[in-house]
Design an enzyme around this catalytic site. Structure first.
Site, PDB file in Angstrom:
ATOM      1  N   SER A 142       0.878  -1.179   0.000  1.00  0.00           N
ATOM      2  CA  SER A 142       0.000   0.000   0.000  1.00  0.00           C
ATOM      3  C   SER A 142       0.911   1.224   0.000  1.00  0.00           C
ATOM      4  CB  SER A 142      -0.846  -0.008   1.286  1.00  0.00           C
ATOM      5  OG  SER A 142      -1.434   1.252   1.513  1.00  0.00           O
ATOM      6  N   TYR A 155      -1.629  -0.635  10.571  1.00  0.00           N
ATOM      7  CA  TYR A 155      -1.657  -0.944   9.128  1.00  0.00           C
ATOM      8  C   TYR A 155      -0.374  -0.440   8.453  1.00  0.00           C
ATOM      9  CZ  TYR A 155      -3.648  -1.196   4.368  1.00  0.00           C
ATOM     10  OH  TYR A 155      -3.893  -1.486   3.039  1.00  0.00           O
TER      11      TYR A 155
HETATM   12  P1  NDP Z   1     -11.100  -6.501   0.538  1.00  0.00           P
HETATM   13  O1  NDP Z   1     -11.465  -6.383   1.959  1.00  0.00           O
HETATM   14  O2  NDP Z   1     -12.061  -6.064  -0.484  1.00  0.00           O
HETATM   15  O3  NDP Z   1     -10.622  -7.997   0.240  1.00  0.00           O
HETATM   16  C1  NDP Z   1      -9.673  -8.572   1.096  1.00  0.00           C
HETATM   17  C2  NDP Z   1      -9.524 -10.030   0.754  1.00  0.00           C
HETATM   18  O4  NDP Z   1      -8.589 -10.598   1.683  1.00  0.00           O
HETATM   19  C3  NDP Z   1     -10.821 -10.794   0.888  1.00  0.00           C
HETATM   20  O5  NDP Z   1     -10.912 -11.771  -0.114  1.00  0.00           O
HETATM   21  C4  NDP Z   1     -10.686 -11.419   2.263  1.00  0.00           C
HETATM   22  O6  NDP Z   1     -11.487 -12.591   2.312  1.00  0.00           O
HETATM   23  C5  NDP Z   1      -9.201 -11.729   2.293  1.00  0.00           C
HETATM   24  N1  NDP Z   1      -8.685 -11.931   3.657  1.00  0.00           N
HETATM   25  C6  NDP Z   1      -8.785 -11.100   4.704  1.00  0.00           C
HETATM   26  N2  NDP Z   1      -8.231 -11.667   5.796  1.00  0.00           N
HETATM   27  C7  NDP Z   1      -7.806 -12.893   5.410  1.00  0.00           C
HETATM   28  C8  NDP Z   1      -7.168 -13.973   6.063  1.00  0.00           C
HETATM   29  N3  NDP Z   1      -6.843 -13.919   7.369  1.00  0.00           N
HETATM   30  N4  NDP Z   1      -6.874 -15.088   5.363  1.00  0.00           N
HETATM   31  C9  NDP Z   1      -7.187 -15.171   4.049  1.00  0.00           C
HETATM   32  N5  NDP Z   1      -7.787 -14.193   3.364  1.00  0.00           N
HETATM   33  C10 NDP Z   1      -8.086 -13.061   4.045  1.00  0.00           C
HETATM   34  O7  NDP Z   1      -9.714  -5.691   0.355  1.00  0.00           O
HETATM   35  P2  NDP Z   1      -9.042  -5.049  -0.955  1.00  0.00           P
HETATM   36  O8  NDP Z   1      -9.348  -5.828  -2.155  1.00  0.00           O
HETATM   37  O9  NDP Z   1      -9.288  -3.612  -0.907  1.00  0.00           O
HETATM   38  O10 NDP Z   1      -7.515  -5.228  -0.527  1.00  0.00           O
HETATM   39  C11 NDP Z   1      -6.667  -6.227  -1.044  1.00  0.00           C
HETATM   40  C12 NDP Z   1      -5.246  -5.894  -0.643  1.00  0.00           C
HETATM   41  O11 NDP Z   1      -4.904  -4.606  -1.140  1.00  0.00           O
HETATM   42  C13 NDP Z   1      -5.031  -5.816   0.878  1.00  0.00           C
HETATM   43  O12 NDP Z   1      -3.775  -6.353   1.196  1.00  0.00           O
HETATM   44  C14 NDP Z   1      -5.077  -4.341   1.156  1.00  0.00           C
HETATM   45  O13 NDP Z   1      -4.379  -3.997   2.323  1.00  0.00           O
HETATM   46  C15 NDP Z   1      -4.415  -3.796  -0.092  1.00  0.00           C
HETATM   47  N6  NDP Z   1      -4.724  -2.420  -0.379  1.00  0.00           N
HETATM   48  C16 NDP Z   1      -6.025  -2.011  -0.567  1.00  0.00           C
HETATM   49  C17 NDP Z   1      -6.282  -0.688  -0.826  1.00  0.00           C
HETATM   50  C18 NDP Z   1      -7.663  -0.162  -1.002  1.00  0.00           C
HETATM   51  O14 NDP Z   1      -7.840   1.055  -1.096  1.00  0.00           O
HETATM   52  N7  NDP Z   1      -8.683  -0.997  -1.114  1.00  0.00           N
HETATM   53  C19 NDP Z   1      -5.199   0.299  -0.938  1.00  0.00           C
HETATM   54  C20 NDP Z   1      -3.890  -0.241  -0.750  1.00  0.00           C
HETATM   55  C21 NDP Z   1      -3.674  -1.551  -0.483  1.00  0.00           C
HETATM   56  P3  NDP Z   1     -12.064 -13.219   3.704  1.00  0.00           P
HETATM   57  O15 NDP Z   1     -12.503 -12.065   4.541  1.00  0.00           O
HETATM   58  O16 NDP Z   1     -13.147 -14.104   3.222  1.00  0.00           O
HETATM   59  O17 NDP Z   1     -10.927 -13.972   4.284  1.00  0.00           O
END
Ligand code: NDP
Length: 258
Positions: A142, A155
Site C-alpha cells: 500500500s 496498518y
Molecule cells: P477486501 O477487503 O475487499 O478484500 C480482502 C480479501 O482478503 C478478501 O478476499 C478477504 O477474504 C481476504 N482476507 C482477509 N483476511 C484474510 C485472512 N486472514 N486469510 C485469508 N484471506 C483473508 O480488500 P481489498 O481488495 O481492498 O484489498 C486487497 C489488498 O490490497 C489488501 O492487502 C489491502 O491492504 C491492499 N490495499 C487495498 C487498498 C484499497 O484502497 N482498497 C489500498 C492499498 C492496499 P475473507 O474475509 O473471506 O478472508
C-alpha cells in the site's frame, strides 16, 4: 496468446476486491488460477465467474495467518493445478484508530494478516519456485507501506513490513529465476475502502459522498482507483518478459488518474 499460458497462479484474498480482479486478469492472460480466502462461498463464486468465461479457476478456504492452513492450501493448489508458479499475496485487512485506542489484539491481527500471512504463503511456495528456477511473487502492500498516515499505525507498520520483506527476499532471489515485487496502491474502490468510508461517516457524521471527499482530499486522489487498474499492474509483474523486474516497489498512488 496472452502471455501466461501454461503458468499457474495462487491468489490470496481472491474472493473480492483487488484479489478477485487479479484472479480474473491472470486467468484472462492464460493462467490457471487458485483463489483463497476465509469466506469459502465468496471464492467459490468468484472461481465460478472466471470459469464461466471458459477459463480455469479453483477455490480454497484458507486463513493466511494459520501456518497449517497455508500448507494445506498450497498442497491443494498443487493438486488442482500441478504447480504454483505465481503467488499474489493480496489478503489483507485494515483498521483505523488513534494509537491510544489500538489494542494489542488489533495490532497483532493487522500484522498477522498483512505481514505474517505474506511471509507464510511465500515460504510455502518459494523453495519449489527456486528449484524450478521460475517464480513470481507479487506482494500487495500500500502507499501506507511507504509513508505514514493518521490513525493507521498498525496498518502502516504492517505494510512497511511487507515492503521490507519484498526488498530483502528480492535480494535473496537474485540469480534464482524468482522475482519478488510489491504493488503499493492508494485508495481503490473495494469493500475494504467501503469500510473506511463507513468509519469516516460514523466519526464525522458526514454522508457517504462527504466522507469520500474527505478521504480523497487526504490522499490527494481525484477519484478512487478501480480494482482492475491494480490487477493490470500485478499482471505486468507476472509475465514471462518481467523476468528482469525484481525488488520493484510499484506505486499506484492514484494521484495522476483523471
Ligand atoms: P477486501 O477487503 O475487499 O478484500 C480482502 C480479501 O482478503 C478478501 O478476499 C478477504 O477474504 C481476504 N482476507 C482477509 N483476511 C484474510 C485472512 N486472514 N486469510 C485469508 N484471506 C483473508 O480488500 P481489498 O481488495 O481492498 O484489498 C486487497 C489488498 O490490497 C489488501 O492487502 C489491502 O491492504 C491492499 N490495499 C487495498 C487498498 C484499497 O484502497 N482498497 C489500498 C492499498 C492496499 P475473507 O474475509 O473471506 O478472508
Amino acid at each position: 496468446m496472452s502471455g501466461l499460458e501454461g503458468y499457474n497462479a495462487l491468489i490470496t484474498g481472491g474472493g473480492r476486491g483487488i484479489g478477485a480482479a487479479a484472479g480474473l486478469a491472470l486467468a484472462r492472460a492464460g493462467a490457471k488460477v487458485s483463489l483463497a480466502a476465509r469466506n469459502e462461498a465468496q471464492v467459490v463464486q468468484m472461481a465460478a465467474e472466471i470459469r464461466s468465461e471458459g477459463l480455469e479457476a479453483f477455490a480454497f478456504r484458507c486463513d493466511v495467518t494459520d501456518e497449517r492452513q497455508v500448507r494445506d492450501l498450497v498442497l491443494s493448489a498443487r493438486d488442482a493445478m500441478g504447480r504454483v508458479d505465481i503467488l499474489v499475496n493480496n489478503a489483507g485487512t485494515a483498521a483505523s484508530n488513534p494509537l491510544s485506542r489500538v489494542t494489542l489484539a488489533e495490532w497483532r491481527h493487522i500484522m498477522d494478516v498483512n505481514a505474517t500471512g505474506t511471509f507464510l504463503c511465500t515460504k510455502a511456495v518459494y523453495d519449489r519456485m527456486a528449484e524450478r528456477r521460475w517464480g513470481r511473487v507479487v506482494n500487495i502492500a500500500s502507499v501506507a507501506g511507504l509513508e505514514g498516515g493518521r490513525y493507521i499505525t498498525a496498518y502502516t507498520a504492517a505494510k512497511h513490513a511487507v515492503v521490507g520483506f519484498t526488498k530483502a527476499l528480492a535480494e535473496e532471489s537474485r540469480g534464482k529465476g524468482v522475482t519478488v515485487n510489491a504493488v503499493c496502491p492508494g485508495y481503490v474502490d473495494t469493500p475494504l475502502t467501503d469500510e473506511t468510508i463507513a468509519r469516516i461517516m460514523h466519526h464525522t457524521g458526514k454522508d457517504r459522498q462527504g466522507a469520500l471527499d474527505l478521504l480523497l482530499a487526504e490522499s490527494g486522489q481525484s477519484r478512487l482507483m478501480r480494482a482492475h487498474e491494480v490487477a493490470d499492474a500485478i499482471l505486468a509483474l507476472c509475465r514471462e518478459e518481467a523476468h528482469g523486474r525484481n525488488g520493484e516497489i510499484v506505486v499506484l498512488d492514484g494521484k495522476e488518474v483523471p
